[in-house]
Design an enzyme around this catalytic site. Structure first.
Site, PDB file in Angstrom:
ATOM      1  N   TYR A 241       0.833  -1.200   0.000  1.00 30.03           N
ATOM      2  CA  TYR A 241       0.000   0.000   0.000  1.00 30.03           C
ATOM      3  C   TYR A 241       0.872   1.255   0.000  1.00 30.03           C
ATOM      4  CZ  TYR A 241      -3.400   3.465   1.604  1.00 30.03           C
ATOM      5  OH  TYR A 241      -4.178   4.587   1.724  1.00 30.03           O
TER       6      TYR A 241
ATOM      7  N   GLU B  72     -12.061   6.063   4.504  1.00 28.55           N
ATOM      8  CA  GLU B  72     -11.475   6.892   5.564  1.00 28.55           C
ATOM      9  C   GLU B  72     -12.471   7.085   6.700  1.00 28.55           C
ATOM     10  OE1 GLU B  72      -8.414   7.599   5.927  1.00 28.55           O
ATOM     11  OE2 GLU B  72      -7.611   7.347   3.904  1.00 28.55           O
TER      12      GLU B  72
ATOM     13  N   TRP C 129      -5.724   1.596  10.162  1.00 35.19           N
ATOM     14  CA  TRP C 129      -5.925   1.533   8.719  1.00 35.19           C
ATOM     15  C   TRP C 129      -5.777   0.103   8.198  1.00 35.19           C
ATOM     16  CZ3 TRP C 129      -8.469   3.415   5.015  1.00 35.19           C
ATOM     17  CH2 TRP C 129      -8.139   3.148   3.682  1.00 35.19           C
TER      18      TRP C 129
END
Length: 194
Positions: free
Chosen positions: A27, A49, A57
């Site tokens: 990522y 988000e 995350w």
């Protein structure tokens, strides 16, 4: 230097957070901080988000395919048409974060965005990108803000236009993830899309 770029298994320097798992390395190297354009793509990032709020995350990243399947590929017009049955389906879906407020906000946001002109979400979000020439590259993680004037203004504008679950911190995370700002550390191999 504490909080500075760290050598990964391949010897290349990266932001320290990008080395904790293989998922993060991919990522970090291939996606985070790269420009994301298009209403549906930006809607996906807004939704993810929002779902990340209060969580790590990595939790969202590892469930992203489940989110995409559950939310019709984050096509705005499709999500805007979700019914009460879809809401119940989402609340029962173990492949996503089953938070009623976040699910409701995602559907409500799609309904608002479905009334916007094509390209309008992209134009609004990108209009808050700061001039990269006046932003110094962060040397350490301590140099990376959680909120900026731009993210606060973006949050206010999106809320004014009817979107939910998009505070200044979430707006800044979106700006980082979608390449409106480049918060890769100065010595990071991914800085500037290298």
């Amino acid at each position: 230097m504490s909080g500075g770029a760290v050598a990964g298994p391949d010897g290349r320097l990266r932001c320290p957070w990008g080395l904790s798992t293989e998922d993060y390395v991919r990522y970090h190297d291939e996606e985070w901080g790269r420009p994301v354009r298009g209403d549906d793509a930006l809607f996906e990032r807004l939704a993810l988000e929002a779902f990340q709020s209060g969580l790590s995350w990595i939790t969202i990243l590892r469930r992203r395919e489940g989110f995409r399947e559950a939310f019709a590929g984050f096509r705005i017009v499709s999500v805007a048409a979700f019914t009460d049955d879809d809401r119940e389906r989402l609340l029962a879906d173990a492949g996503i974060i089953r938070n009623r407020a976040k699910i409701e906000a995602t559907i409500a946001n799609a309904q608002v965005l479905a009334g916007w002109a094509e390209g309008e979400l992209d134009a609004v979000i990108w209009s808050y990108a700061p001039d990269p020439a006046v932003r110094r590259a962060p040397r350490t993680l301590a140099d990376v803000p959680a909120v900026t004037d731009e993210s606060t203004a973006l949050s206010k504008e999106l809320k004014r236009r009817g979107l939910r679950f998009i505070g200044p911190t979430t707006a800044y995370a979106l700006m980082q993830a979608c390449g409106l700002v480049d918060d890769h550390l100065a010595d990071c191999v991914a800085r500037g899309g290298r």
